[in-house]
Design a protein around this motif. Structure first.
Motif, PDB file in Angstrom:
ATOM      1  N   SER A 145      22.629   6.316  -4.584  1.00 33.78           N
ATOM      2  CA  SER A 145      23.380   7.131  -3.642  1.00 33.78           C
ATOM      3  C   SER A 145      23.994   6.266  -2.565  1.00 33.78           C
ATOM      4  CB  SER A 145      22.446   8.145  -2.979  1.00 33.78           C
ATOM      5  OG  SER A 145      21.903   9.022  -3.921  1.00 33.78           O
ATOM      6  N   THR A 146      24.997   6.820  -1.914  1.00 36.48           N
ATOM      7  CA  THR A 146      25.544   6.183  -0.723  1.00 36.48           C
ATOM      8  C   THR A 146      25.168   7.035   0.474  1.00 36.48           C
ATOM      9  OG1 THR A 146      27.654   7.335  -0.886  1.00 36.48           O
ATOM     10  CG2 THR A 146      27.515   5.175  -1.940  1.00 36.48           C
ATOM     11  N   LEU A 147      24.991   6.380   1.600  1.00 33.60           N
ATOM     12  CA  LEU A 147      24.680   7.044   2.859  1.00 33.60           C
ATOM     13  C   LEU A 147      25.769   6.667   3.845  1.00 33.60           C
ATOM     14  CD1 LEU A 147      22.790   8.653   4.740  1.00 33.60           C
ATOM     15  CD2 LEU A 147      21.550   6.516   5.148  1.00 33.60           C
ATOM     16  N   THR A 203      29.319   3.058   5.688  1.00 35.43           N
ATOM     17  CA  THR A 203      28.795   3.554   4.417  1.00 35.43           C
ATOM     18  C   THR A 203      27.932   2.481   3.778  1.00 35.43           C
ATOM     19  OG1 THR A 203      30.706   4.994   4.095  1.00 35.43           O
ATOM     20  CG2 THR A 203      29.414   4.478   2.147  1.00 35.43           C
ATOM     21  N   PRO A 252      17.597   7.816  -4.567  1.00 30.90           N
ATOM     22  CA  PRO A 252      17.328   9.094  -3.918  1.00 30.90           C
ATOM     23  C   PRO A 252      15.932   9.098  -3.287  1.00 30.90           C
ATOM     24  CG  PRO A 252      18.345   9.429  -6.055  1.00 30.90           C
ATOM     25  CD  PRO A 252      18.016   7.963  -5.953  1.00 30.90           C
ATOM     26  N   SER A 312      13.749   9.764   0.898  1.00 33.58           N
ATOM     27  CA  SER A 312      13.835   9.968   2.345  1.00 33.58           C
ATOM     28  C   SER A 312      14.004   8.626   3.042  1.00 33.58           C
ATOM     29  CB  SER A 312      12.568  10.649   2.864  1.00 33.58           C
ATOM     30  OG  SER A 312      12.546  11.984   2.460  1.00 33.58           O
ATOM     31  N   TYR A 313      14.932   8.593   3.996  1.00 29.47           N
ATOM     32  CA  TYR A 313      15.217   7.376   4.740  1.00 29.47           C
ATOM     33  C   TYR A 313      15.369   7.721   6.214  1.00 29.47           C
ATOM     34  CZ  TYR A 313      16.311   5.325   0.205  1.00 29.47           C
ATOM     35  OH  TYR A 313      16.235   4.875  -1.082  1.00 29.47           O
ATOM     36  N   SER A 360      18.494   8.558  13.070  1.00 28.73           N
ATOM     37  CA  SER A 360      18.894   9.674  12.218  1.00 28.73           C
ATOM     38  C   SER A 360      18.146  10.933  12.662  1.00 28.73           C
ATOM     39  CB  SER A 360      18.606   9.364  10.740  1.00 28.73           C
ATOM     40  OG  SER A 360      17.344   8.779  10.567  1.00 28.73           O
ATOM     41  N   VAL A 377      18.164  11.651   1.138  1.00 30.91           N
ATOM     42  CA  VAL A 377      19.363  11.067   0.534  1.00 30.91           C
ATOM     43  C   VAL A 377      19.285  11.404  -0.943  1.00 30.91           C
ATOM     44  CG1 VAL A 377      20.576   8.925  -0.011  1.00 30.91           C
ATOM     45  CG2 VAL A 377      19.523   9.231   2.239  1.00 30.91           C
ATOM     46  N   LYS A 378      20.246  12.203  -1.405  1.00 32.72           N
ATOM     47  CA  LYS A 378      20.235  12.624  -2.801  1.00 32.72           C
ATOM     48  C   LYS A 378      21.668  12.843  -3.269  1.00 32.72           C
ATOM     49  CE  LYS A 378      19.194  17.240  -1.147  1.00 32.72           C
ATOM     50  NZ  LYS A 378      18.272  18.316  -1.117  1.00 32.72           N
ATOM     51  N   SER A 391      26.302  11.102  -2.662  1.00 31.04           N
ATOM     52  CA  SER A 391      26.536  10.684  -1.281  1.00 31.04           C
ATOM     53  C   SER A 391      25.913  11.664  -0.294  1.00 31.04           C
ATOM     54  CB  SER A 391      28.033  10.539  -1.003  1.00 31.04           C
ATOM     55  OG  SER A 391      28.657  11.802  -1.104  1.00 31.04           O
ATOM     56  N   THR A 392      25.496  11.111   0.831  1.00 28.93           N
ATOM     57  CA  THR A 392      24.927  11.882   1.934  1.00 28.93           C
ATOM     58  C   THR A 392      25.600  11.406   3.210  1.00 28.93           C
ATOM     59  OG1 THR A 392      22.791  12.055   0.800  1.00 28.93           O
ATOM     60  CG2 THR A 392      22.787  12.431   3.177  1.00 28.93           C
TER      61      THR A 392
END
Length: 150
Positions: free
Chosen positions: A29-31, A79, A85, A87-88, A117, A136-137, A140-141
């Motif tokens: 994923s991207t954050l 980004t 995926p 928790s961050y 965050s 984060v899943k 993108s989030t």
């Protein structure tokens, strides 16, 4: 003939399961982090992304990703990719003097802007990982972090 159909069906189901499991294991994923509230464009913004409470928020050696970015726009948009995926928690520092440290006054109060965050309330020290963790899943989030200055 019946045995062939059952065997063929089983291989089809097993193949689909294997393909689905390998696709989810390889997905990342991207954050995207929108940093708001910068009081000026001096210095840089340093971000650290943590997957666990160990070292959060200040030990960047425990972060899964950490980087500093020159301030070009406000709000600043960053980004980060290649996150599995999960928790961050993200810690952000407005490093106005480019020394990659959270400078403090003689009372220990931060002299530079900071944020986390989920934008938790800051009481007596930094928040816990759980108070800042975001899921984060998917592909993108997007999150927003509001910087605080004292």
């Amino acid at each position: 003939m019946q045995h062939f159909r059952v065997t063929s069906f089983l291989f089809t189901v097993l193949g689909s399961l294997t393909l689905a499991l390998s696709a989810s294991a390889n997905s990342s994923s991207t954050l995207t982090i929108n940093v708001d509230g910068l009081r000026n464009r001096k210095g840089q913004v340093c971000l650290s992304v943590f997957a666990a409470s160990i070292g959060f928020p200040s030990k960047t050696t425990n972060a899964v990703q950490s980087q500093c970015i020159k301030i070009t726009d406000t709000p600043l948009r960053v980004t980060l990719g290649q996150l599995q995926p999960g928790s961050y928690a993200v810690a952000v520092l407005h490093d106005e003097n480019n020394d990659r440290q959270a400078n403090r006054n003689f009372l220990g109060i931060p002299k530079e802007g900071f944020g986390f965050s989920r934008n938790p309330a800051i009481r007596f020290g930094p928040p816990k990982f759980a108070a800042s963790a975001v899921p984060v899943k998917g592909s993108s989030t997007n999150i927003q972090i509001q910087l605080k200055y004292f």
